[in-house]
Design a protein around this motif. Structure first.
Motif, PDB file in Angstrom:
ATOM      1  N   ALA A   1       0.823  -1.205   0.000  1.00 12.43           N
ATOM      2  CA  ALA A   1       0.000   0.000   0.000  1.00 12.43           C
ATOM      3  C   ALA A   1       0.857   1.255   0.000  1.00 12.43           C
ATOM      4  N   ASP A   2       2.024   1.169  -0.651  1.00 11.74           N
ATOM      5  CA  ASP A   2       2.930   2.323  -0.686  1.00 11.74           C
ATOM      6  C   ASP A   2       2.299   3.536  -1.341  1.00 11.74           C
ATOM      7  N   ALA A   3       1.496   3.304  -2.375  1.00  9.27           N
ATOM      8  CA  ALA A   3       0.893   4.410  -3.108  1.00  9.27           C
ATOM      9  C   ALA A   3      -0.317   3.898  -3.870  1.00  9.27           C
ATOM     10  N   ALA A   4      -1.226   4.796  -4.248  1.00 11.37           N
ATOM     11  CA  ALA A   4      -2.454   4.392  -4.917  1.00 11.37           C
ATOM     12  C   ALA A   4      -2.526   4.881  -6.350  1.00 11.37           C
ATOM     13  N   ALA A   5      -1.472   5.526  -6.853  1.00 14.93           N
ATOM     14  CA  ALA A   5      -1.549   6.157  -8.165  1.00 14.93           C
ATOM     15  C   ALA A   5      -1.639   5.142  -9.296  1.00 14.93           C
ATOM     16  N   CYS A   6      -0.892   4.052  -9.228  1.00 13.82           N
ATOM     17  CA  CYS A   6      -0.844   3.054 -10.294  1.00 13.82           C
ATOM     18  C   CYS A   6      -1.039   1.658  -9.710  1.00 13.82           C
ATOM     19  N   THR A   7      -1.749   0.816 -10.447  1.00 10.04           N
ATOM     20  CA  THR A   7      -2.011  -0.548 -10.014  1.00 10.04           C
ATOM     21  C   THR A   7      -1.429  -1.529 -11.024  1.00 10.04           C
ATOM     22  N   PRO A   8      -0.558  -2.433 -10.602  1.00 10.59           N
ATOM     23  CA  PRO A   8       0.015  -3.433 -11.504  1.00 10.59           C
ATOM     24  C   PRO A   8      -0.747  -4.754 -11.437  1.00 10.59           C
ATOM     25  N   ALA A   9      -0.671  -5.523 -12.514  1.00 10.09           N
ATOM     26  CA  ALA A   9      -1.257  -6.864 -12.543  1.00 10.09           C
ATOM     27  C   ALA A   9      -0.457  -7.718 -13.522  1.00 10.09           C
ATOM     28  N   LEU A  10      -0.500  -9.040 -13.311  1.00  8.75           N
ATOM     29  CA  LEU A  10       0.184  -9.985 -14.191  1.00  8.75           C
ATOM     30  C   LEU A  10      -0.826 -10.916 -14.853  1.00  8.75           C
ATOM     31  N   SER A  11      -0.568 -11.258 -16.106  1.00  7.98           N
ATOM     32  CA  SER A  11      -1.441 -12.153 -16.848  1.00  7.98           C
ATOM     33  C   SER A  11      -1.338 -13.588 -16.342  1.00  7.98           C
ATOM     34  N   ASN A  12      -2.348 -14.385 -16.689  1.00 11.72           N
ATOM     35  CA  ASN A  12      -2.330 -15.837 -16.454  1.00 11.72           C
ATOM     36  C   ASN A  12      -2.044 -16.184 -15.001  1.00 11.72           C
ATOM     37  N   ASN A  13      -2.502 -15.311 -14.096  1.00 13.31           N
ATOM     38  CA  ASN A  13      -2.225 -15.503 -12.674  1.00 13.31           C
ATOM     39  C   ASN A  13      -0.735 -15.656 -12.389  1.00 13.31           C
ATOM     40  N   GLY A  14       0.094 -15.131 -13.298  1.00 17.40           N
ATOM     41  CA  GLY A  14       1.533 -15.175 -13.094  1.00 17.40           C
ATOM     42  C   GLY A  14       2.151 -16.550 -13.229  1.00 17.40           C
ATOM     43  N   ILE A  15       1.518 -17.445 -14.013  1.00 22.10           N
ATOM     44  CA  ILE A  15       2.052 -18.800 -14.159  1.00 22.10           C
ATOM     45  C   ILE A  15       2.672 -18.984 -15.535  1.00 22.10           C
ATOM     46  N   ALA A  16       3.940 -19.338 -15.576  1.00 20.13           N
ATOM     47  CA  ALA A  16       4.617 -19.707 -16.814  1.00 20.13           C
ATOM     48  C   ALA A  16       4.816 -21.220 -16.782  1.00 20.13           C
ATOM     49  N   ASP A  17       4.048 -21.941 -17.584  1.00 14.85           N
ATOM     50  CA  ASP A  17       3.996 -23.404 -17.512  1.00 14.85           C
ATOM     51  C   ASP A  17       4.907 -24.025 -18.562  1.00 14.85           C
ATOM     52  N   PHE A  18       5.893 -24.793 -18.110  1.00 17.98           N
ATOM     53  CA  PHE A  18       6.833 -25.447 -19.016  1.00 17.98           C
ATOM     54  C   PHE A  18       6.457 -26.901 -19.288  1.00 17.98           C
ATOM     55  N   GLY A  19       5.269 -27.321 -18.868  1.00 14.68           N
ATOM     56  CA  GLY A  19       4.794 -28.657 -19.183  1.00 14.68           C
ATOM     57  C   GLY A  19       5.445 -29.732 -18.328  1.00 14.68           C
ATOM     58  N   THR A  20       5.308 -30.974 -18.764  1.00 18.29           N
ATOM     59  CA  THR A  20       5.841 -32.123 -18.034  1.00 18.29           C
ATOM     60  C   THR A  20       6.842 -32.864 -18.906  1.00 18.29           C
ATOM     61  N   ARG A  21       7.952 -33.254 -18.340  1.00 15.78           N
ATOM     62  CA  ARG A  21       8.968 -33.985 -19.104  1.00 15.78           C
ATOM     63  C   ARG A  21       9.558 -35.104 -18.261  1.00 15.78           C
ATOM     64  N   ASN A  22      10.112 -36.089 -18.921  1.00 13.63           N
ATOM     65  CA  ASN A  22      10.803 -37.164 -18.242  1.00 13.63           C
ATOM     66  C   ASN A  22      12.106 -36.638 -17.661  1.00 13.63           C
ATOM     67  N   ALA A  23      12.414 -37.022 -16.438  1.00 16.09           N
ATOM     68  CA  ALA A  23      13.650 -36.544 -15.817  1.00 16.09           C
ATOM     69  C   ALA A  23      14.879 -36.952 -16.611  1.00 16.09           C
ATOM     70  N   GLY A  24      14.755 -38.029 -17.363  1.00 10.87           N
ATOM     71  CA  GLY A  24      15.876 -38.458 -18.181  1.00 10.87           C
ATOM     72  C   GLY A  24      16.199 -37.497 -19.303  1.00 10.87           C
ATOM     73  N   SER A  25      15.265 -36.581 -19.602  1.00  8.82           N
ATOM     74  CA  SER A  25      15.524 -35.597 -20.661  1.00  8.82           C
ATOM     75  C   SER A  25      16.399 -34.454 -20.171  1.00  8.82           C
ATOM     76  N   LEU A  26      16.615 -34.369 -18.855  1.00  2.00           N
ATOM     77  CA  LEU A  26      17.513 -33.360 -18.306  1.00  2.00           C
ATOM     78  C   LEU A  26      18.948 -33.850 -18.485  1.00  2.00           C
ATOM     79  N   SER A  27      19.800 -33.021 -19.026  1.00  2.00           N
ATOM     80  CA  SER A  27      21.168 -33.427 -19.325  1.00  2.00           C
ATOM     81  C   SER A  27      21.929 -33.800 -18.051  1.00  2.00           C
ATOM     82  N   ALA A  28      22.697 -34.885 -18.142  1.00  2.00           N
ATOM     83  CA  ALA A  28      23.530 -35.309 -17.012  1.00  2.00           C
ATOM     84  C   ALA A  28      24.860 -34.585 -16.996  1.00  2.00           C
TER      85      ALA A  28
END
Length: 233
Positions: free
Chosen positions: A31-58
């Protein structure tokens, strides 16, 4: 004064079977100030999906790719403002070479960009064994900003400075800082003069890079938190 948005990055899960690669961004506003109000799209979720752990480089860092969010700022009246940010997980930043022998989270902007300098990297937390998980970066897509001054569309560029008082300069890339050490403002097209806006839509790209040798027999969850602040000029 500043008005702040808290961004929480969470839930990359690596297990022996699969990895649920989700970067979640949430926020609350002080509540620092009331002049400007910010918001983020998609509830702020960036979804990278699901992957097999084996696809992560060793043997190298794994690029999780880039996802997009939009920061919208709506002001009670036209106001000159700037954006800055800080990382609350800075001690967990880890960066290294990926399979292409490039270092840092990768963006495809302007023919390709890897972010390797500490002042623009945010931490992803640590594993149960206290291993840093990796890092991420947040890029402003300046070519797609939409701004209004009252009811009129205005064409704006961005400019940056180490001080909210300027002087302002045009840059090749606009990456959010990890320590409120840099500021970005909206400027009149073709100038470095701050432009007052009544509302502005700011596309953001989030890119993450995960370290190798984190272990695959347990759950590993991202625990990143960034704070974006709106600064009135």
């Amino acid at each position: 004064m500043m008005r702040r948005i808290y961004l929480l990055l969470a839930a990359l899960t690596t297990a022996s079977v699969s990895a649920n690669d989700t970067v979640g961004v949430d926020f609350e506003v002080t509540a620092d100030a009331a002049a400007c109000t910010p918001a983020l799209s998609n509830n702020g979720i960036a979804d990278f999906g699901t992957r097999n752990a084996g696809s992560l480089s060793a043997n190298a860092f794994t690029q999780l790719g880039t996802r997009e969010l939009t920061l919208t700022i709506t002001c009670e009246s036209s106001t000159a403002l700037a954006i800055t940010s800080r990382d609350t997980r800075s001690s967990s930043v880890r960066v290294g070479e990926d399979t292409g022998r490039t270092i840092g989270p990768h963006f495809s902007a302007n023919g390709g960009l890897n972010v390797a300098y500490a002042s623009r990297l945010f931490g992803l937390g640590v594993t149960a064994e206290n291993k840093p998980i990796g890092s991420y970066a947040i890029l402003i897509n300046t070519g797609s900003i939409v701004a209004l001054d009252g009811s009129q569309n205005v064409s704006v560029d961005m400019a940056g400075s180490e001080s909210k008082s300027g002087p302002w300069a045009r840059l090749d890339h606009y990456l959010l800082p990890a320590a409120e050490s840099y500021f970005y403002t909206f400027v009149k097209k073709g100038t470095v003069v701050p432009q007052a806006v009544s509302s502005v839509s700011v596309p953001l790209q989030v890119s993450a890079s995960v370290a190798n040798n984190l272990g695959s027999s347990q759950k590993i969850s991202l625990d990143g938190e960034a704070v974006i602040s709106i600064v009135y000029l």
